[in-house]
Design a protein around this motif. Structure first.
Motif, mmCIF file in Angstrom:
data_model
loop_
_atom_site.group_PDB
_atom_site.id
_atom_site.type_symbol
_atom_site.label_atom_id
_atom_site.label_comp_id
_atom_site.label_asym_id
_atom_site.label_seq_id
_atom_site.Cartn_x
_atom_site.Cartn_y
_atom_site.Cartn_z
ATOM 1 N N UNK A 322 -11.870 0.479 -36.951
ATOM 2 C CA UNK A 322 -13.562 -0.034 -36.238
ATOM 3 C C UNK A 322 -13.246 -0.130 -35.022
ATOM 4 N N UNK A 323 -13.001 -1.226 -35.392
ATOM 5 C CA UNK A 323 -12.974 -2.218 -33.511
ATOM 6 C C UNK A 323 -11.958 -1.429 -32.245
ATOM 7 N N UNK A 324 -11.402 -0.944 -33.176
ATOM 8 C CA UNK A 324 -10.007 -0.688 -32.212
ATOM 9 C C UNK A 324 -10.642 1.260 -31.288
ATOM 10 N N UNK A 325 -11.894 2.259 -32.837
ATOM 11 C CA UNK A 325 -11.962 3.256 -32.359
ATOM 12 C C UNK A 325 -13.404 2.299 -31.402
ATOM 13 N N UNK A 326 -13.974 1.573 -31.081
ATOM 14 C CA UNK A 326 -15.501 1.741 -30.688
ATOM 15 C C UNK A 326 -15.019 0.801 -29.190
ATOM 16 N N UNK A 327 -14.464 -0.224 -29.275
ATOM 17 C CA UNK A 327 -14.089 -0.290 -27.702
ATOM 18 C C UNK A 327 -12.848 0.157 -27.025
ATOM 19 N N UNK A 328 -12.148 1.141 -27.695
ATOM 20 C CA UNK A 328 -11.585 2.276 -26.733
ATOM 21 C C UNK A 328 -11.835 3.296 -26.229
ATOM 22 N N UNK A 329 -12.855 3.870 -27.500
ATOM 23 C CA UNK A 329 -13.387 5.182 -27.454
ATOM 24 C C UNK A 329 -14.959 5.361 -27.095
ATOM 25 N N UNK A 330 -15.092 4.747 -27.631
ATOM 26 C CA UNK A 330 -16.995 4.546 -28.227
ATOM 27 C C UNK A 330 -18.568 3.934 -27.634
ATOM 28 N N UNK A 331 -17.685 2.978 -26.824
ATOM 29 C CA UNK A 331 -18.619 1.985 -26.128
ATOM 30 C C UNK A 331 -20.069 2.015 -26.326
ATOM 31 N N UNK A 433 -5.551 1.214 -38.117
ATOM 32 C CA UNK A 433 -5.700 0.966 -36.504
ATOM 33 C C UNK A 433 -5.330 2.043 -36.284
ATOM 34 N N UNK A 434 -4.302 2.607 -36.191
ATOM 35 C CA UNK A 434 -2.901 3.795 -35.338
ATOM 36 C C UNK A 434 -3.667 4.646 -35.784
ATOM 37 N N UNK A 435 -4.332 5.366 -36.161
ATOM 38 C CA UNK A 435 -5.425 6.614 -35.596
ATOM 39 C C UNK A 435 -6.344 6.548 -34.939
ATOM 40 N N UNK A 436 -6.919 5.760 -35.043
ATOM 41 C CA UNK A 436 -7.808 5.335 -34.444
ATOM 42 C C UNK A 436 -7.336 5.025 -33.483
ATOM 43 N N UNK A 437 -6.685 4.646 -32.860
ATOM 44 C CA UNK A 437 -6.020 4.456 -31.270
ATOM 45 C C UNK A 437 -5.635 5.775 -30.642
ATOM 46 N N UNK A 438 -5.289 6.644 -31.782
ATOM 47 C CA UNK A 438 -4.817 8.006 -30.956
ATOM 48 C C UNK A 438 -6.336 9.054 -31.322
ATOM 49 N N UNK A 440 -9.609 7.539 -31.868
ATOM 50 C CA UNK A 440 -10.493 7.364 -31.771
ATOM 51 C C UNK A 440 -11.514 7.243 -33.590
ATOM 52 N N UNK A 441 -13.182 7.391 -32.856
ATOM 53 C CA UNK A 441 -14.316 6.945 -34.392
ATOM 54 C C UNK A 441 -13.231 8.307 -35.795
ATOM 55 N N UNK A 442 -13.086 9.774 -34.965
ATOM 56 C CA UNK A 442 -12.498 10.732 -35.467
ATOM 57 C C UNK A 442 -11.077 10.541 -36.707
ATOM 58 N N UNK A 443 -9.815 9.752 -35.608
ATOM 59 C CA UNK A 443 -9.257 9.571 -36.287
ATOM 60 C C UNK A 443 -9.116 8.972 -37.493
ATOM 61 N N UNK A 444 -10.216 7.616 -37.230
ATOM 62 C CA UNK A 444 -10.665 6.663 -37.892
ATOM 63 C C UNK A 444 -10.913 7.321 -39.793
ATOM 64 N N UNK A 445 -12.128 8.426 -39.729
ATOM 65 C CA UNK A 445 -12.732 8.934 -39.974
ATOM 66 C C UNK A 445 -11.775 10.127 -41.162
ATOM 67 N N UNK A 446 -10.502 10.937 -40.283
ATOM 68 C CA UNK A 446 -9.667 11.184 -40.690
ATOM 69 C C UNK A 446 -9.035 10.051 -41.853
ATOM 70 N N UNK A 447 -8.735 8.906 -41.314
ATOM 71 C CA UNK A 447 -7.681 8.001 -42.051
ATOM 72 C C UNK A 447 -8.454 7.595 -43.251
ATOM 73 N N UNK A 448 -10.086 7.585 -43.505
ATOM 74 C CA UNK A 448 -10.578 6.800 -44.733
ATOM 75 C C UNK A 448 -10.611 8.107 -45.601
ATOM 76 N N UNK A 449 -10.680 9.461 -45.116
ATOM 77 C CA UNK A 449 -10.633 10.252 -45.677
ATOM 78 C C UNK A 449 -9.174 11.108 -46.482
ATOM 79 N N UNK B 12 -0.395 13.909 -34.297
ATOM 80 C CA UNK B 12 -0.897 12.525 -34.209
ATOM 81 C C UNK B 12 -0.541 12.758 -32.819
ATOM 82 N N UNK B 13 0.846 12.951 -32.822
ATOM 83 C CA UNK B 13 1.657 12.743 -31.744
ATOM 84 C C UNK B 13 1.205 13.270 -30.100
ATOM 85 N N UNK B 14 1.258 14.837 -30.037
ATOM 86 C CA UNK B 14 0.362 15.742 -29.658
ATOM 87 C C UNK B 14 -0.770 15.888 -29.670
#
Lengths: 508, 388
Positions: A322-331, A433-438, A440-449, B12-14
């Motif tokens: 969450x922190x990565x998603x917010x700090x890097x994408x959704x400030x 963390x990886x999903x969120x860094x790629x 953002x929040x969307x990736x984070x939610x996909x990861x949770x799902x 992910x990578x694309x």
């Protein structure tokens, strides 16, 4: 075992086919000497009796496994000395007579199966063989040294029973039996490991257990083909429904009271000789968040503890991502002041936020792991290194930002709250963390799902892993998020036990 | 299983990290000021939250960067091209608009704010009087180092303590500009020159007609307007106790509820403004004991009269001089009687309305003490119920 084929054939078990028992004692002694060649601990004691009835016999045992006091007093002494009632010389060497008239031992078995005899000797029994008899008496003389009963180091409780399982199966079974004084309690034994020949014991209540689960467990245990099993984790990994999951689908505990509690709910305990950890199946997800203390202290307090653990689980899995998603994408999602302080703390930090996060998580896991493997007196030094060097100095030196230290600390502390889920939590956290860094929040939610979908899809011996997490019936939800008082717990979990009525009245 | 993992990794990578950016690589914008440009249409200034370099926990610094452009957004992107880091508008809190720009209309500016994905519609909108909007960001600030946050704090505090001027967010402004029964109002700020320093100060309220600035209300008028609008949370009223003396009393408004209704009679529409106030006495500069039942009654009546008089005067003034329905009378009529509203909405209904005010003041407390300390029979221990 010169070629591959024969070694494959012999992998299954020791080959006894080249040996056979004979009627002559001297032959048999030779045979056993051959079987136990190069085994200094194997002992043979021959004894012959001068006075009638004359006996010619030999004892076979393994030093250290068999108790010498027992052999001396209960076997050799009656043979050599006293005879209360003489019998015919013709039947002098009849082992039935010896069995019924001479021996002072409680558990004696008659056998002519060489494999069984050898395995018994190895396990600490003493074999008594007489001249002219093909059958052998196996006398129970097991008395090897075991650890004494201690409180398990990893499962300390504030209240409740303080004894823990030891490494000996017999002692462990007695600890369970002592708490469940009913003939309904069954111990079913089987052997696992082609070389270790480890005794495994299934322990359950006949009238409560789910027969389907029991049968399935037995079938799976019998299918196991491995040279040795040293801990119940071997069995867990070899019998689980979903081999590729980081989550535990079988419970492990070193506490007899926990095992008995689970047996009472209809679960099956699997004891393995040589290991203090006892496996219980089926296993539900919520058991990861339950502790023994929950049932021994006031239910308000234990419910609070359980809610804390649930919150901890969410925090420890989600916060870094969450922190990565917010700090890097959704400030824009965070309050201005927080955004400012994060931005200010990040000034001059060389690593991108994702790498920073991963590195700090790694450092934390390193500290935790090294602390665990370290002798306890070095632990203090470690915590100083952790707190001062990693925390203070790294921030001062601008290697990492202070908010990241806070995030990792919170993650770490809450992670310790749910130590039963340790492996899965670390994996899921990193994934998020990886999903969120790629993304953002969307990736984070996909990861949770993904995580939730995976967890929900799991089963433990056919029982849904996440059962009852969504229940609203009191009797199903009574022990999930909060613990109901004991008088409310009228039913056992329905899909674990066949006999769900636990207490009829109950109601206060 | 392998396929799934492969697909996952490819996905992910694309998809890349399109909007990924480190938080320290953007410049957080605290507020935006829009002035008239010298060569072009607009001169847009942004107040940037400056971080001290090296990440030392120093105080934040306010920096102002300006640029001119034909439109607001072109000026903004001009600023972007002049700085090393990207402007980040999502944490902006204040949109300041100077008087000349406001006189020409707000629609163009609101369009940018609403359309842009980064700018929030919860931004506070303010108008500057006798002061360039950008100048506001360079004035002396009493609290926050970032002026935009100072202004935001001022507005928040204003609402809770003295209720001088309303706080209007962008989304509220859009609603008001779009509706016909009420005129837009925005808080007005100006600078207060004292010796060498110039401070940010609240001037009052800017009244709009449509989206164009019509006039400014000073602090006193602004307070009355807030009273009629029912937006007064807290506030202070000072009133001479007798007409001919220098003795004053000050009451604090604890709670204020305003109800506006209308009545139609003989083609005339009368607005009834009922103001209910709970007040407490904060200060009394008299030696007389007025804390008898009758004394209290006179005080209360004095305040009621004062409020009624002020209100009616002010409404009349707005009717004759401005014609902007800042009180939302039109909207009240629409809500209570839509048929009537349909009839009058295209006429100049506001100036022909009759207004009657009824104030009801309840004296809740006199503070810790009843009498003035200068009186002979005053005893603190008895009055305060302290040690006996």
């Amino acid at each position: 075992m010169t070629n591959k084929n024969s070694s494959l054939k012999n992998a299954k078990e020791y080959d006894f086919s080249s040996f056979a028992l004979s009627q002559h004692l001297s032959e048999n002694i030779k045979t056993f000497k051959k079987i136990f060649e190069n085994d200094a601990m194997f002992k043979i004691r021959t004894c012959s009796r001068g006075i009638p009835p004359e006996l010619e016999c030999a004892l076979f045992f393994v030093d250290g496994m068999a108790g010498s006091e027992l052999i001396n007093g209960s076997i050799i002494k009656p043979i050599a000395q006293v005879i209360t009632e003489p019998w015919d010389t013709e039947t002098a060497n009849n082992i039935d007579e010896i069995y019924s008239k001479l021996l002072y031992a409680g558990e004696v078995k008659k056998s002519s199966d060489l494999k069984e005899i050898v395995e018994s000797i190895i396990y600490g029994d003493t074999a008594l063989m007489t001249e002219g008899e093909k059958e052998v008496l196996i006398i129970n003389s097991k008395s090897w040294e075991t650890r004494s009963i201690n409180e398990p180091e990893n499962e300390k409780t504030l209240r409740g029973p303080k004894d823990g399982f030891t490494d000996a199966l017999l002692k462990n079974s007695s600890l369970i039996r002592r708490r469940l004084k009913t003939p309904d309690l069954k111990f079913k034994s089987l052997t696992v490991g082609t070389r270790t020949n480890t005794t495994v014991c299934l322990c359950y209540l006949e009238s409560v257990v789910n027969k389907k689960v029991l049968k399935e467990l037995e079938v799976r245990l019998k299918k196991i083909d491995i040279d040795g099993a040293l801990d119940t984790n071997y069995l867990d990994e070899l019998t689980r429904d979903n081999p590729y999951t980081p989550l535990k689908t079988a419970g492990v505990t070193e506490r007899p009271d926990v095992v008995v509690g689970r047996i009472l709910e209809g679960r099956i305990a699997v004891l393995l000789d040589g290991s203090p950890s006892v496996m219980t199946v089926p296993y539900l997800f919520i058991e990861n968040l339950q502790t023994d203390d929950d049932y021994y202290i006031n239910y308000f307090f234990s419910s609070m503890g359980r809610l804390l653990r649930i919150i901890s689980l969410l925090i420890t899995v989600a916060v870094p991502g969450l922190y990565v998603a917010i700090a890097a994408f959704h400030r824009e999602m965070i309050p201005t002041n927080l955004a400012l302080s994060i931005a200010q703390a990040r000034q001059g930090v060389p690593l991108p936020i994702t790498i920073e996060c991963l590195v700090m998580l790694l450092v934390f896991e390193l500290l935790r792991e090294s602390g665990m493997r370290m002798p306890s007196n070095v632990g203090t030094a470690l915590s100083i290194v952790g707190a001062i060097v990693i925390g203070q100095a790294a921030v001062d030196a601008k290697f990492v930002s202070a908010p990241m230290v806070i995030v990792v600390a919170v993650t770490g502390i809450t992670g310790l709250m749910v130590s039963k889920l340790k492996g899965a939590v670390i994996l899921y956290r990193t994934l998020l963390v990886l999903m969120a860094s790629v993304l953002g929040m969307y990736g984070f939610i996909v990861g949770i799902i993904l995580i939730v979908a995976h967890t929900v899809s799991l089963t433990s011996f056919g029982v849904s892993y996440t059962a009852y997490l969504d229940s609203y019936r009191v009797q199903e939800a009574k022990d999930i998020y909060i613990r109901f008082p004991w008088w409310k717990m009228k039913e056992r979990p329905g899909n674990i036990s066949e006999n769900i009525i636990r207490q009829r009245g109950g109601e206060k | 299983m392998k396929k799934i993992i492969c697909m996952f990794l490819i996905c992910i990578s694309l998809c890349g990290c399109q909007s990924y950016s480190e938080i320290e690589d953007v410049m957080l914008v605290g507020g935006i000021a829009v002035d008239k440009g010298e060569d072009e249409n607009y001169k847009v200034s942004v107040e940037i939250v400056g971080m001290s370099e090296g990440g030392e926990e120093g105080p934040l610094q306010s920096k102002v960067i300006s640029s001119e452009g034909k439109t607001v957004f072109s000026a903004l992107s001009d600023i972007n091209s002049a700085t090393s880091k990207e402007l980040y508008l999502s944490q902006a809190t204040v949109i300041a608009i100077s008087e000349p720009v406001a006189r020409e209309g707000l629609i163009d500016i609101i369009d940018v704010i609403v359309r842009d994905e980064e700018l929030r519609i919860t931004n506070d909108v303010i108008v500057t009087k006798d002061c360039a909007a950008a100048e506001l960001f360079t004035l002396e600030s009493a609290g926050e180092p970032i002026r935009s946050y100072e202004i935001q704090g001022l507005l928040e505090n204003e609402k809770e303590t003295v209720s001088v001027t309303p706080r209007v967010r962008v989304y509220e402004l859009i609603d008001i500009i779009g509706s016909s029964g009420v005129s837009a109002i925005l808080p007005a700020f100006s600078k207060e020159q004292s010796e060498e320093k110039a401070n940010i100060s609240v001037f009052g309220t800017a009244v709009f007609r449509g989206d164009k600035l019509d006039r400014f209300l000073d602090e006193k008028e602004s307070k009355i307007m807030m009273l009629i609008l029912g937006q007064t949370r807290r506030g202070v009223i000072s009133e001479p106790i007798k007409t001919d003396t220098e003795e004053y009393m000050t009451v604090e408004i604890f709670d204020c509820r305003t109800k506006v209704t209308h009545k139609q009679q003989n083609g005339e529409i009368t607005m009834y403004i009922d103001i209910n106030m709970d007040v407490g006495i904060n200060e009394l500069t008299t030696k007389e004991d007025i804390m008898t039942m009758e004394g209290r009654q006179t005080l209360v009546e004095k305040i009621e009269k004062r409020v009624e008089r002020d209100t009616e005067e002010f409404v009349r003034k707005m009717q004759t001089e401005s014609g902007s329905d800042v009180f939302g009378f039109g909207e009240r009529i629409y809500k209570q009687n839509p048929k009537l509203w349909r009839k009058i909405k295209d006429t100049d209904y506001f100036s022909s309305l009759k207004v009657k005010t009824k104030a009801k003041v309840t004296l809740r407390s006199t503070g810790f003490i009843n009498k003035s300390p200068s009186r002979k029979d005053f005893r603190l221990s008895q009055e305060k119920g302290g040690e006996k």
